[in-house]
Structure formats: C-alpha cells, structure tokens
Design a protein around this motif. Structure first.
Motif, PDB file in Angstrom:
ATOM      1  N   PRO A 172     -15.968   0.372  -4.443  1.00 15.58           N
ATOM      2  CA  PRO A 172     -15.003   0.715  -4.971  1.00 15.58           C
ATOM      3  C   PRO A 172     -14.898   2.358  -5.805  1.00 15.58           C
ATOM      4  O   PRO A 172     -13.436   3.026  -5.949  1.00 15.58           O
ATOM      5  CB  PRO A 172     -15.908  -0.157  -6.573  1.00 15.58           C
ATOM      6  CG  PRO A 172     -16.158  -1.005  -5.548  1.00 15.58           C
ATOM      7  CD  PRO A 172     -16.628  -0.791  -5.082  1.00 15.58           C
ATOM      8  N   ILE A 175     -12.826   4.355  -3.403  1.00 18.96           N
ATOM      9  CA  ILE A 175     -11.611   4.113  -3.690  1.00 18.96           C
ATOM     10  C   ILE A 175     -11.046   4.628  -4.735  1.00 18.96           C
ATOM     11  O   ILE A 175      -9.741   4.656  -4.451  1.00 18.96           O
ATOM     12  CB  ILE A 175     -11.424   2.548  -3.133  1.00 18.96           C
ATOM     13  CG1 ILE A 175     -11.578   1.934  -2.000  1.00 18.96           C
ATOM     14  CG2 ILE A 175     -10.085   1.544  -3.174  1.00 18.96           C
ATOM     15  CD1 ILE A 175     -11.827   0.271  -2.270  1.00 18.96           C
ATOM     16  N   PHE A 176     -10.899   4.412  -5.543  1.00 17.77           N
ATOM     17  CA  PHE A 176     -10.376   5.076  -6.628  1.00 17.77           C
ATOM     18  C   PHE A 176     -10.028   5.944  -7.389  1.00 17.77           C
ATOM     19  O   PHE A 176      -9.239   6.672  -7.516  1.00 17.77           O
ATOM     20  CB  PHE A 176     -11.234   3.983  -8.085  1.00 17.77           C
ATOM     21  CG  PHE A 176     -11.130   2.596  -8.038  1.00 17.77           C
ATOM     22  CD1 PHE A 176     -10.046   1.610  -7.881  1.00 17.77           C
ATOM     23  CD2 PHE A 176     -11.765   1.797  -8.450  1.00 17.77           C
ATOM     24  CE1 PHE A 176      -9.688   0.763  -7.950  1.00 17.77           C
ATOM     25  CE2 PHE A 176     -12.132   0.016  -8.473  1.00 17.77           C
ATOM     26  CZ  PHE A 176     -11.097  -0.288  -8.151  1.00 17.77           C
ATOM     27  N   MET A 188       2.388   9.780  -6.989  1.00 21.94           N
ATOM     28  CA  MET A 188       2.869   9.115  -8.193  1.00 21.94           C
ATOM     29  C   MET A 188       1.938   8.795  -9.116  1.00 21.94           C
ATOM     30  O   MET A 188       1.633   9.121  -9.608  1.00 21.94           O
ATOM     31  CB  MET A 188       2.495   7.303  -6.911  1.00 21.94           C
ATOM     32  CG  MET A 188       3.049   7.150  -5.680  1.00 21.94           C
ATOM     33  SD  MET A 188       2.633   6.244  -4.331  1.00 21.94           S
ATOM     34  CE  MET A 188       1.107   6.727  -4.332  1.00 21.94           C
TER      35      MET A 188
ATOM     36  N   PHE B 174     -11.541  -6.832  -5.449  1.00 21.24           N
ATOM     37  CA  PHE B 174     -10.653  -6.125  -5.624  1.00 21.24           C
ATOM     38  C   PHE B 174      -9.436  -4.658  -5.003  1.00 21.24           C
ATOM     39  O   PHE B 174      -8.662  -4.543  -5.405  1.00 21.24           O
ATOM     40  CB  PHE B 174     -10.049  -6.404  -7.346  1.00 21.24           C
ATOM     41  CG  PHE B 174      -9.596  -5.956  -8.413  1.00 21.24           C
ATOM     42  CD1 PHE B 174      -8.320  -6.020  -7.924  1.00 21.24           C
ATOM     43  CD2 PHE B 174      -9.781  -4.256  -8.738  1.00 21.24           C
ATOM     44  CE1 PHE B 174      -7.416  -5.101  -9.015  1.00 21.24           C
ATOM     45  CE2 PHE B 174      -9.093  -3.577  -9.311  1.00 21.24           C
ATOM     46  CZ  PHE B 174      -7.816  -3.994  -9.453  1.00 21.24           C
ATOM     47  N   SER B 175     -10.575  -3.804  -5.313  1.00 19.46           N
ATOM     48  CA  SER B 175     -10.836  -2.129  -5.641  1.00 19.46           C
ATOM     49  C   SER B 175      -9.552  -2.044  -3.546  1.00 19.46           C
ATOM     50  O   SER B 175      -8.997  -1.962  -3.684  1.00 19.46           O
ATOM     51  CB  SER B 175     -11.567  -1.524  -5.369  1.00 19.46           C
ATOM     52  OG  SER B 175     -12.915  -2.087  -4.640  1.00 19.46           O
ATOM     53  N   VAL B 176     -10.343  -3.393  -2.628  1.00 20.37           N
ATOM     54  CA  VAL B 176     -10.130  -2.806  -0.525  1.00 20.37           C
ATOM     55  C   VAL B 176      -8.273  -3.172  -1.502  1.00 20.37           C
ATOM     56  O   VAL B 176      -7.733  -2.769  -0.449  1.00 20.37           O
ATOM     57  CB  VAL B 176     -10.433  -4.026  -0.210  1.00 20.37           C
ATOM     58  CG1 VAL B 176     -10.429  -3.968   0.906  1.00 20.37           C
ATOM     59  CG2 VAL B 176     -12.327  -2.926  -0.710  1.00 20.37           C
ATOM     60  N   TRP B 178      -6.674  -3.318  -4.150  1.00 21.85           N
ATOM     61  CA  TRP B 178      -5.827  -1.830  -4.553  1.00 21.85           C
ATOM     62  C   TRP B 178      -5.802  -1.302  -3.753  1.00 21.85           C
ATOM     63  O   TRP B 178      -4.487  -0.559  -3.780  1.00 21.85           O
ATOM     64  CB  TRP B 178      -7.136  -1.929  -6.167  1.00 21.85           C
ATOM     65  CG  TRP B 178      -5.982  -0.529  -6.597  1.00 21.85           C
ATOM     66  CD1 TRP B 178      -5.272  -0.963  -7.352  1.00 21.85           C
ATOM     67  CD2 TRP B 178      -6.137   0.726  -6.477  1.00 21.85           C
ATOM     68  NE1 TRP B 178      -4.888   0.186  -8.327  1.00 21.85           N
ATOM     69  CE2 TRP B 178      -5.507   0.850  -7.720  1.00 21.85           C
ATOM     70  CE3 TRP B 178      -6.924   1.749  -5.602  1.00 21.85           C
ATOM     71  CZ2 TRP B 178      -5.384   2.726  -7.994  1.00 21.85           C
ATOM     72  CZ3 TRP B 178      -7.472   3.302  -6.294  1.00 21.85           C
ATOM     73  CH2 TRP B 178      -6.365   3.025  -7.199  1.00 21.85           C
ATOM     74  N   TRP B 179      -6.479  -0.496  -3.185  1.00 30.04           N
ATOM     75  CA  TRP B 179      -6.379   0.314  -2.145  1.00 30.04           C
ATOM     76  C   TRP B 179      -5.877   0.081  -0.550  1.00 30.04           C
ATOM     77  O   TRP B 179      -5.009   0.972  -0.699  1.00 30.04           O
ATOM     78  CB  TRP B 179      -7.685   0.316  -1.495  1.00 30.04           C
ATOM     79  CG  TRP B 179      -8.155   1.631  -0.428  1.00 30.04           C
ATOM     80  CD1 TRP B 179      -7.838   2.623   0.350  1.00 30.04           C
ATOM     81  CD2 TRP B 179      -8.363   0.919   0.821  1.00 30.04           C
ATOM     82  NE1 TRP B 179      -7.928   3.254   1.622  1.00 30.04           N
ATOM     83  CE2 TRP B 179      -8.181   2.197   2.045  1.00 30.04           C
ATOM     84  CE3 TRP B 179      -8.273  -0.626   1.996  1.00 30.04           C
ATOM     85  CZ2 TRP B 179      -8.321   2.041   3.242  1.00 30.04           C
ATOM     86  CZ3 TRP B 179      -8.336  -0.314   3.768  1.00 30.04           C
ATOM     87  CH2 TRP B 179      -8.478   0.727   3.567  1.00 30.04           C
ATOM     88  N   LEU B 182      -1.844   1.070  -2.355  1.00 24.55           N
ATOM     89  CA  LEU B 182      -1.351   1.589  -2.218  1.00 24.55           C
ATOM     90  C   LEU B 182      -0.909   2.657  -0.846  1.00 24.55           C
ATOM     91  O   LEU B 182      -0.164   3.649  -0.679  1.00 24.55           O
ATOM     92  CB  LEU B 182      -3.197   3.158  -2.590  1.00 24.55           C
ATOM     93  CG  LEU B 182      -2.780   4.132  -2.575  1.00 24.55           C
ATOM     94  CD1 LEU B 182      -2.024   4.712  -4.547  1.00 24.55           C
ATOM     95  CD2 LEU B 182      -3.898   5.153  -3.120  1.00 24.55           C
ATOM     96  N   HIS B 183      -1.845   2.226   0.404  1.00 20.48           N
ATOM     97  CA  HIS B 183      -1.623   2.977   1.233  1.00 20.48           C
ATOM     98  C   HIS B 183      -0.412   2.241   2.187  1.00 20.48           C
ATOM     99  O   HIS B 183      -0.192   2.806   3.055  1.00 20.48           O
ATOM    100  CB  HIS B 183      -2.870   2.815   2.401  1.00 20.48           C
ATOM    101  CG  HIS B 183      -3.531   3.302   1.926  1.00 20.48           C
ATOM    102  ND1 HIS B 183      -3.881   5.012   2.685  1.00 20.48           N
ATOM    103  CD2 HIS B 183      -4.657   3.993   0.646  1.00 20.48           C
ATOM    104  CE1 HIS B 183      -4.968   6.112   1.988  1.00 20.48           C
ATOM    105  NE2 HIS B 183      -5.393   4.809   1.166  1.00 20.48           N
TER     106      HIS B 183
END
Lengths: 221, 243
Positions: A172, A175-176, A188, B174-176, B178-179, B182-183
């Motif tokens: 995470p 990623i963040f 963005m 969740f983070s994946v 979100w990622w 984004l992409h």
C-alpha cells in the motif's frame, strides 16, 4: 517520558555511530538509482516515464538495509533482556526504535529522494511533493520494517527473511506514494494519494509497536 | 458449543473424534469433483467466451479457497496466540501450504484463462494483483515459520504475522483497487459480466463445495500428521533422556 527520550537518543547514537548505517543506506540508494539508466537506457523520455516510480521503489528497498541490526544487536548482547525488565513497557521501546529508525534512516533517504528523482528525469515542480511523500512514507516503512525485524529475531538469515516478510506489507505504501507523485505529474489531484499514504503510515505507528512487542516477548521467552 | 469446541481442542480427543474424517471427506470430495467436472463439461458454451469459460470452474473456486484459507489461518493463529492452544497452532501450520497451493492454482489458471480472453498471460488487473499479494503473504508466513528453529517460538512469531496480514489484506485490496483506477487499464477486453445463468452457476457452486470439502479433508489429515509428528518428537526426546 525521560526514559523514552533516553532510549530514543541511544537508538539514534547507535544508528549514526560506528558504521554510519544511514550513510550506507544512502549509498545503496544512489547505486540503485545509478543502475536504472544503465538498464532502461539514457533516453530522457523513457527515464521520465519510469524515474519517479523507480526512485520510490529504491527508497523502499534502501529502508530494508538497516533493519536487520535494529533488534538483533540488542538481542545478541542481552540489552533486550534488560529493556524487557526495565520500567518502560516493550511497546514504548518498539515505538522509540521505530522513531529512531525513521529519523536516522528515512530522513536522510527522504533528502536524497528528490535528488534521485531529478536525476531520473522527474519534473522540478514535483520535488517538494516527492520529499514530503518520502518523509511520510518513510514513517510507514520504518515502523512496518521494524516490526518485521522484531518478528525475525532468532531466525536464521534474518536479513533476507525480513525482506520477504515485510515487502508484501509495503504494497500500500508503494502504491499510494508513487500514485500521488504520478498523479501530480499527470496534473491530476494528488492529495488523496498523499492522504492515504499518511493514513497507512500513522496506522503503522499506532499499531505495529504492539505486534513488535509481542514478537520480542516471544523471542525472549 | 463452547464446551464442544474446547473439548475438541484437546489433541487427544480431536484425534479420536476425527480419526475417520479425512477418508470420509476425501471420498465425498472425489464424488463431488466427479459430478462437478461432468457438469462443467456439459455446461453450454458461453456466448462470448466459448469453451474457455470452463476454466472458470477450476479458477474461481481456487480463488475463493485462497481467501477462505487465509481467514482460517488468521483465526487459528488468534486462538494459538491468545489461548496457546497446541491444536490451533497445528491447524495454522497445516493451513498455510494448502492456502498457498490454492492461491497458486488460482494464479496459474487465471493466467491460462487470460491468454485466450485478454490476449495476454498476465494483466496487472486489480484482482490478479491482490491475489498475487495474497500469495506473497502466504510465502512470508511459511518463510518466517521455517527459519526459526524453536518450534514454539516459530509458531507464535508466525501467528503475529498472520494476524497483521489479516488486518492488512483488506487494505492491500483497497489500495490495489485505487491504484488500478488511477492507471485506467488499457483497451483490454474486459470480462463482460453477463448475469450468470443457472447452467453456469450450478457447476460453479458444485465445484466450489467440492474444493471446500477437499480442503477440509487435506487440512484435517495434515493436522493429524502434525500431531503425530510432535508425539514422535516427544518420544525421541524421552528415549534420548532415558538413555
């Protein structure tokens, strides 16, 4: 509180003292960053596409370097037994170790990150954000990493083991952090990424000391 | 219920109560697999995916099991850590390689499915990526467990890691996600989600139950093996002390 501060200063001294662990990590970081153009090619456009992301991965890897000794040196010389007997709870000891790891290890790396990002073709406007993300993410890297170091106490080949245990938990953060920088570069909204990064790091500060203390108690029993 | 649970937590009682269970469950699993495979091959072709939709009957249950076994691992670790149940520790240890196996199967079949459907062996799609991270969690657990010599300490350290992983798994997921948003994944042919018709859903569910029964058969069998191993070790120690 004064005991906590003393412990924190001791950890800082140990991290900065002989061997200069923090500088070693920065050297490693510079080496990894220098290898990237050699592998990807010097073409500025290609470098700019991967540069910020690679700088972020190199940061995650560099924080792994100094983790192995964090608990092990105290475990070997019996210092950890004394700390466990002392008046400060082990959770606070873990907190002090994590904070010291952050100040001594991640802070110099966070200073190096914008430089590496710039060399790898990152936009100059993104540098303050890169620094902020590296500083904030470093908090998470340090605390999750030091929990991994506590879990690996008494294991054979602790260093590699810490990496295997901890890297999935870094997902995470990678990623963040990289996401926020990339969103900024693409024009963005970058605040959600940074906010999530901060949330994960702060949650790590709040929670991982308990897991680390449990691991230390287990290793000492 | 609690009495039954804690009664069974005694390894001796557990062993005698579940002596025949692996064999019974194994036979049940074999029968259900026979039915499930037959249903899978007789199911009509999907109007979009043709024959390749049959990979789903192997792939989706494996992914379910990968997740389910991790939660079992987490719960067993909790009991092993808090109540120091030897049986819960054995259960956690036995569950990890099985869960890793199911997760690996899900990854491989997903890759095989992706080739005809998406035109690529691997796509950094949100689900694939989270399953890959789940697999890495299993590997970390097993690596930690394997590299500490003291069996008890290894079990407890690994239990702490399993609980941390249990908290982290939703965050990673969740983070994946979100990622991935984004992409904006490129023009890959997405798996259209045609509301699944009964003739596809039935084989899927049968296969799902078959996988689950198979897991319980293997799990209980390897808990038995683990308990016997510990007894054998204790006997060796005793003999060495007597000599």
């Amino acid at each position: 509180m004064s005991g906590f501060l003393t412990l924190y200063r001791r950890e800082l001294d140990l991290a900065w003292g002989r061997g200069g662990g923090a500088l070693l990590a920065c050297g490693f970081y510079a080496c990894v960053a220098a290898l990237v153009p050699l592998a990807v090619g010097p073409d500025p456009e290609r470098l700019a596409a991967v540069g910020p992301g690679v700088a972020w991965i190199a940061l995650a890897l560099s924080t792994l370097l100094s983790l192995e000794r964090l608990y092990e040196r105290d475990f070997e010389d019996g210092g950890l037994d004394l700390l466990a007997l002392g008046p400060i709870p082990l959770e606070a000891v873990a907190l002090a170790k994590g904070l010291a790891q952050w100040t001594a290890g991640s802070l110099p790396l966070a200073l190096a990150t914008p430089v590496a990002a710039l060399l790898l073709g990152g936009a100059p406007q993104a540098l303050p954000l890169t620094f902020a993300a590296a500083l904030l993410g470093g908090l998470g890297f340090s605390f999750v990493g030091s929990m991994g170091a506590a879990l690996a106490l008494g294991a054979r080949r602790g260093g590699v083991l810490i990496a295997v245990v901890v890297l999935p938990l870094f997902c995470p953060l990678v990623i963040f952090g990289a996401g926020a920088i990339e969103a900024f570069a693409a024009g963005m909204n970058w605040t959600p990424g940074l906010a999530f990064l901060g949330a994960y790091s702060l949650a790590a500060v709040a929670l991982t000391p308990f897991a680390a203390a449990a691991a230390v108690r287990n290793a000492l029993s | 219920m609690p009495r039954l649970m804690f009664g069974l937590a005694n390894p001796q009682k557990f062993m005698s109560a579940t002596r025949r269970l692996p064999a019974v469950l194994g036979v049940a699993a074999a029968l259900m697999f026979a039915v499930g495979v037959w249903l899978s091959f007789t199911a009509p072709e999907d109007y979009q995916q043709g024959d390749t939709v049959r990979i789903m009957f192997v792939h989706v249950p494996a992914a379910w099991l990968g997740l389910m076994v991790y939660s079992i691992l987490g719960v067993s670790s909790f009991f092993a850590l808090v109540f120091r149940h030897a049986l819960a520790d054995a259960a956690a240890r036995a569950a990890a390689p099985l869960g890793a196996g199911f997760t690996f199967l899900a990854l491989v079949t997903g890759s095989l499915w992706g080739r005809p459907m998406w035109g690529t062996w691997w796509e950094w799609d949100a689900r694939l990526t989270s399953v890959l991270v789940l697999f890495l969690f299993y590997l970390g657990y097993m690596a930690l467990r394997a590299s500490i010599d003291d069996e008890q300490k290894a079990g407890r350290a690994a239990a702490v890691l399993a609980l941390v992983g249990l908290v982290n798994l939703p965050i990673v997921h969740f983070s994946v996600d979100w990622w991935n948003t984004l992409h904006q994944p490129s023009s890959v042919l997405r798996l259209g989600k045609p509301t699944m018709t009964a003739d596809l859903l039935t084989p899927l569910l049968v296969m799902g139950v078959a996988y689950m029964v198979l897991f319980f058969a293997l799990w209980i069998a390897s808990i038995h093996a683990e308990i016997r191993q510990r007894r054998a070790n204790a006997l060796v120690l005793k003999a060495a002390n007597a000599a």
